[in-house]
Design a protein around this motif. Structure first.
Motif, short mmCIF file in Angstrom:
data_model
loop_
_atom_site.label_atom_id
_atom_site.label_comp_id
_atom_site.label_asym_id
_atom_site.label_seq_id
_atom_site.Cartn_x
_atom_site.Cartn_y
_atom_site.Cartn_z
N ILE A 1 -4.81 17.31 -9.98
CA ILE A 1 -6.00 17.45 -10.82
C ILE A 1 -6.17 16.24 -11.74
CG2 ILE A 1 -7.00 18.77 -12.72
CD1 ILE A 1 -5.78 21.28 -11.38
N HIS A 2 -5.10 15.80 -12.37
CA HIS A 2 -5.21 14.75 -13.38
C HIS A 2 -5.13 13.34 -12.84
CE1 HIS A 2 -5.23 17.35 -16.89
NE2 HIS A 2 -4.42 18.13 -16.19
N PHE A 3 -4.52 13.13 -11.69
CA PHE A 3 -4.40 11.78 -11.18
C PHE A 3 -5.21 11.56 -9.91
CE2 PHE A 3 -2.27 8.46 -8.67
CZ PHE A 3 -2.41 7.41 -9.56
N VAL A 4 -4.98 12.36 -8.89
CA VAL A 4 -5.64 12.16 -7.61
C VAL A 4 -7.15 12.34 -7.73
CG1 VAL A 4 -5.84 12.98 -5.23
CG2 VAL A 4 -3.60 12.77 -6.28
N CYS A 5 -7.57 13.46 -8.31
CA CYS A 5 -9.01 13.74 -8.41
C CYS A 5 -9.73 12.75 -9.31
CB CYS A 5 -9.25 15.15 -8.90
SG CYS A 5 -8.80 16.41 -7.69
N ARG A 6 -9.10 12.35 -10.40
CA ARG A 6 -9.77 11.44 -11.34
C ARG A 6 -9.65 9.98 -10.94
NH1 ARG A 6 -8.15 14.17 -17.10
NH2 ARG A 6 -9.33 16.08 -16.76
N TYR A 7 -8.47 9.55 -10.57
CA TYR A 7 -8.23 8.12 -10.35
C TYR A 7 -8.48 7.70 -8.90
CZ TYR A 7 -5.79 3.68 -10.06
OH TYR A 7 -5.46 2.38 -9.82
N LEU A 8 -7.91 8.43 -7.97
CA LEU A 8 -8.01 7.99 -6.57
C LEU A 8 -9.40 8.18 -6.00
CD1 LEU A 8 -4.59 9.20 -5.13
CD2 LEU A 8 -5.19 7.00 -6.10
N LEU B 1 -2.11 0.39 -5.53
CA LEU B 1 -2.41 1.50 -4.64
C LEU B 1 -2.64 1.01 -3.21
CD1 LEU B 1 -2.86 4.52 -4.44
CD2 LEU B 1 -5.27 4.12 -4.92
N ASP B 2 -3.36 -0.09 -3.08
CA ASP B 2 -3.58 -0.66 -1.75
C ASP B 2 -2.26 -1.10 -1.11
OD1 ASP B 2 -6.31 -0.30 -2.01
OD2 ASP B 2 -6.65 -2.33 -2.76
N THR B 3 -1.43 -1.77 -1.88
CA THR B 3 -0.14 -2.22 -1.39
C THR B 3 0.73 -1.04 -0.98
OG1 THR B 3 -0.28 -4.11 -2.88
CG2 THR B 3 1.88 -3.63 -1.95
N PHE B 4 0.72 -0.01 -1.80
CA PHE B 4 1.49 1.20 -1.52
C PHE B 4 1.03 1.84 -0.22
CE2 PHE B 4 2.26 5.79 -2.36
CZ PHE B 4 3.63 5.73 -2.30
N PHE B 5 -0.28 1.99 -0.03
CA PHE B 5 -0.80 2.60 1.19
C PHE B 5 -0.46 1.75 2.41
CE2 PHE B 5 -3.98 3.39 4.44
CZ PHE B 5 -3.88 4.76 4.56
N ILE B 6 -0.58 0.44 2.29
CA ILE B 6 -0.25 -0.46 3.40
C ILE B 6 1.22 -0.33 3.78
CG2 ILE B 6 -0.01 -2.90 4.03
CD1 ILE B 6 -2.63 -3.36 2.43
N ASN B 7 2.10 -0.25 2.79
CA ASN B 7 3.53 -0.10 3.08
C ASN B 7 3.83 1.21 3.78
OD1 ASN B 7 4.19 -2.57 1.98
ND2 ASN B 7 4.61 -1.73 -0.05
N VAL B 8 3.22 2.30 3.33
CA VAL B 8 3.43 3.60 3.98
C VAL B 8 2.88 3.57 5.40
CG1 VAL B 8 2.79 6.04 3.93
CG2 VAL B 8 3.53 4.92 1.84
N ASP B 9 1.70 3.01 5.58
CA ASP B 9 1.09 2.94 6.90
C ASP B 9 1.92 2.08 7.85
OD1 ASP B 9 -1.07 3.57 8.72
OD2 ASP B 9 -1.65 1.46 8.53
N ASP B 10 2.39 0.93 7.36
CA ASP B 10 3.24 0.07 8.19
C ASP B 10 4.53 0.78 8.60
OD1 ASP B 10 1.38 -1.94 8.04
OD2 ASP B 10 2.47 -3.10 6.52
N PHE B 11 5.13 1.51 7.66
CA PHE B 11 6.34 2.25 7.98
C PHE B 11 6.07 3.28 9.07
CE2 PHE B 11 8.87 6.10 7.43
CZ PHE B 11 10.13 5.58 7.65
N CYS B 12 4.97 4.03 8.93
CA CYS B 12 4.64 5.06 9.92
C CYS B 12 4.35 4.44 11.28
CB CYS B 12 3.46 5.89 9.45
SG CYS B 12 3.87 6.98 8.08
N GLN B 13 3.68 3.30 11.30
CA GLN B 13 3.37 2.63 12.56
C GLN B 13 4.64 2.14 13.26
OE1 GLN B 13 0.36 2.40 14.02
NE2 GLN B 13 -0.49 3.58 12.35
N THR B 14 5.66 1.81 12.50
CA THR B 14 6.93 1.34 13.07
C THR B 14 7.85 2.51 13.40
OG1 THR B 14 6.74 -0.66 11.74
CG2 THR B 14 8.90 -0.17 12.67
N PHE B 15 7.95 3.46 12.50
CA PHE B 15 8.92 4.54 12.62
C PHE B 15 8.56 5.55 13.70
CE2 PHE B 15 10.35 8.81 11.45
CZ PHE B 15 11.72 8.61 11.51
N LEU B 16 7.31 6.00 13.76
CA LEU B 16 6.94 7.07 14.69
C LEU B 16 7.19 6.72 16.15
CD1 LEU B 16 3.79 8.54 12.93
CD2 LEU B 16 6.09 9.48 13.01
N PRO B 17 6.79 5.53 16.64
CA PRO B 17 7.12 5.21 18.04
C PRO B 17 8.63 5.13 18.30
CG PRO B 17 5.39 3.77 17.25
CD PRO B 17 5.90 4.53 16.07
#
Length: 76
Positions: free
Chosen positions: A64-71, A4-20
């Protein structure tokens, strides 16, 4: 670091590169563009991508079943 951490970092890095780069492309094209603020956060983008990669068939059940319980348990 878990997946999950790796996934979030990859999405964040993409957004930091792509948006500008996207903004630069829009301004250099010469076409007038509306400059509305973003309505979705990086964490919401991450939840959407994770939903599409999951085996859940609808967003409500996934939330309901994944985000609320796991994340939310990982944040606390």
């Amino acid at each position: 670091m878990n997946d999950l951490d790796t996934f979030f970092i990859n999405v964040d890095d993409f957004c930091q590169t792509f948006l500008p780069a996207w903004e630069k492309h829009l301004t250099s094209s010469g076409v007038k563009q509306r400059n509305k603020p973003l309505r979705i956060s990086v964490s919401e983008v991450m939840i959407g991508i994770a939903f599409h990669q999951s085996e859940y068939r609808d967003l409500k059940t996934y939330y309901i079943h994944f985000v609320c319980r796991y994340l939310y348990q990982q944040i606390s």
